[in-house]
Design a protein around this motif. Sequence first.
Motif, short mmCIF file in Angstrom:
data_model
loop_
_atom_site.label_atom_id
_atom_site.label_comp_id
_atom_site.label_asym_id
_atom_site.label_seq_id
_atom_site.Cartn_x
_atom_site.Cartn_y
_atom_site.Cartn_z
N PRO A 113 0.76 -1.31 -0.16
CA PRO A 113 0.04 0.18 -0.16
C PRO A 113 0.90 1.30 0.07
O PRO A 113 1.83 1.29 0.56
N ALA A 114 0.13 2.27 -0.64
CA ALA A 114 1.09 3.52 -0.78
C ALA A 114 0.60 4.62 0.43
O ALA A 114 -0.61 4.32 0.71
N VAL A 117 -0.34 12.43 13.97
CA VAL A 117 0.04 12.24 12.53
C VAL A 117 -1.30 11.80 11.72
O VAL A 117 -1.96 10.94 12.14
N ILE A 118 -1.20 12.44 10.47
CA ILE A 118 -2.45 12.23 9.59
C ILE A 118 -2.17 11.98 8.31
O ILE A 118 -1.07 12.47 7.84
N TYR A 119 -2.55 10.63 7.79
CA TYR A 119 -2.20 10.03 6.49
C TYR A 119 -3.29 9.43 5.81
O TYR A 119 -4.14 9.15 6.08
N LYS A 120 -2.96 9.43 4.26
CA LYS A 120 -3.83 8.80 3.56
C LYS A 120 -3.25 7.24 2.93
O LYS A 120 -2.09 7.39 2.54
N LEU A 121 -4.03 6.23 2.76
CA LEU A 121 -3.47 4.87 2.24
C LEU A 121 -4.49 4.94 0.85
O LEU A 121 -5.34 5.15 0.70
N SER A 122 -3.62 4.02 0.15
CA SER A 122 -4.00 3.65 -1.29
C SER A 122 -5.34 2.67 -1.36
O SER A 122 -5.71 2.54 -2.36
N GLU A 123 -5.22 2.04 -0.22
CA GLU A 123 -6.14 0.86 -0.22
C GLU A 123 -6.56 0.55 1.12
O GLU A 123 -5.67 0.85 2.05
N ALA A 124 -7.58 -0.23 1.55
CA ALA A 124 -7.84 -0.96 3.01
C ALA A 124 -6.76 -1.58 3.33
O ALA A 124 -6.48 -2.29 2.43
N CYS A 125 -6.62 -1.27 4.54
CA CYS A 125 -5.51 -2.18 5.16
C CYS A 125 -6.05 -2.98 6.51
O CYS A 125 -6.64 -2.43 7.03
N ALA A 126 -5.34 -3.88 6.65
CA ALA A 126 -5.41 -4.65 7.92
C ALA A 126 -4.82 -3.80 9.24
O ALA A 126 -5.49 -3.76 10.27
#
Length: 457
Positions: free
Chosen positions: A151-152, A170-179
């Motif tokens: 994932p990115a 910390v705020i971040y964005k994921l490229s896909e749903a993650c476990a």
Amino acid sequence: MNAKKKSFRGWLLIIPAASIVVALVVLTIVRMEGKPPELTLEMTSPALGRHPTLAIRVADAQSGLRKVWVGLVKDGQETVLLEKIFPAAGLLSGGRVREENITVDFEPEAEGIKDGKAMLRLVVRDYSWRQWGKGNVNYQEQEVIIDTRPPAIDVLSRNHYFSQGGAGLVIYKLSEACATSGVMVGEHLYPGTGGFFKDQAIHMALAAVDHRQGPGTDIHVIAVDFAGNQGRSGLPHLINARRFKQDKINISDSFLDWKMPEFVHQVGVAAGSSHLEIFLEVNGALRRENYETLTHVTARSDPKMYWEGAFLRLAGAANRAGFADARDYLYDGKVIDHQTHLGVDLASVAQSPVPAANHGKVVMADALGIYGRTVVIDHGMGLFSMYAHLSHIGVRVGQMVKMGDTVGKTGRTGLAGGDHLHFSILVHDSFVNPVEWWDEQWVRNNITSKIKALGQP
């Protein structure tokens, strides 16, 4: 007489022959049993990453296992992942192996298997005489997704300033749903939580720098998708070093005689142990046990942000001990123990009402060893406040409280030598400096402004 002898001899031949026929019939029935072998595939997710492991259990109690075959079909091409033949015990006995746990490891990229949907096929046969000796078969198919890309992660928040023993957001964005995703500080993962923003891919994580971690501590964001692929993003940050107070605590015989009798049954000491020996066990082993209890209490936090703004401090109270004070315990002028004080001690009028420092849900309201009567409040997204040494608890587990609601009264329960409140803030299972959370400007600069910058109130 001769006729009788002939008849008797005939029966002697008939009985063994009949027994053989019966035995063959029984054997045939047994060996012709029609129950398929058992086949169980254990998968935590249908997604298979770069190095997947398949856990398979096969069993056949009656005829024994003959063969297991596992293959993967992708884009019309079949790749054999496993083919295993089990030994026979003999024509009449079936197979030697009745049960086996099998793991199948493979690398899709090495096998030339591209990402996308695929079909996992599993076949197991037994040593039954069914199907002209081929045995009973259990055939299963499982749709899977080959996913070998990590994932990115895009870090959206800026200005990640931490103090030694402090916290940050910390705020971040994921490229896909993650476990799993979150912020790694050293070897400690502080999990992130989604659902605060319209974009569900955006997550927030409160993280803590331990009082023993200074400048140079590695901090980064990680994400692990459902296929087990791990992405990582560096986090520009600054850790301000801090020096914590050195303190000396004199332990008197009068204190030991007053306090230790209530602890004697909470620690594993030999009968007849002195009060000093009990104290050392309380201050060491029981303290560690109490921390383990707190790690369980704080293991789960509601994925909501109950709290608002700066936290309340006990009104009119004087500081009696600070966060991360390094304490030497002395008896008869000699150092007998060392511990770190992971909170702030606040002294006011005896049995003063103790206010909830912010909105939240009570997750503990009970006696806790060295801390005495204790209340812990979950403020959401991994943030907790703790109120210890109380003389009275006025809330119950599961109760929602508002900032300023009375949760109890100050006291001297536990290992306290006088009436006061021991107040702590925890980020998940890590103690952090409460002074930060009392500071409205710190909360605004390090927490709320980051959230507002992304369009949330």
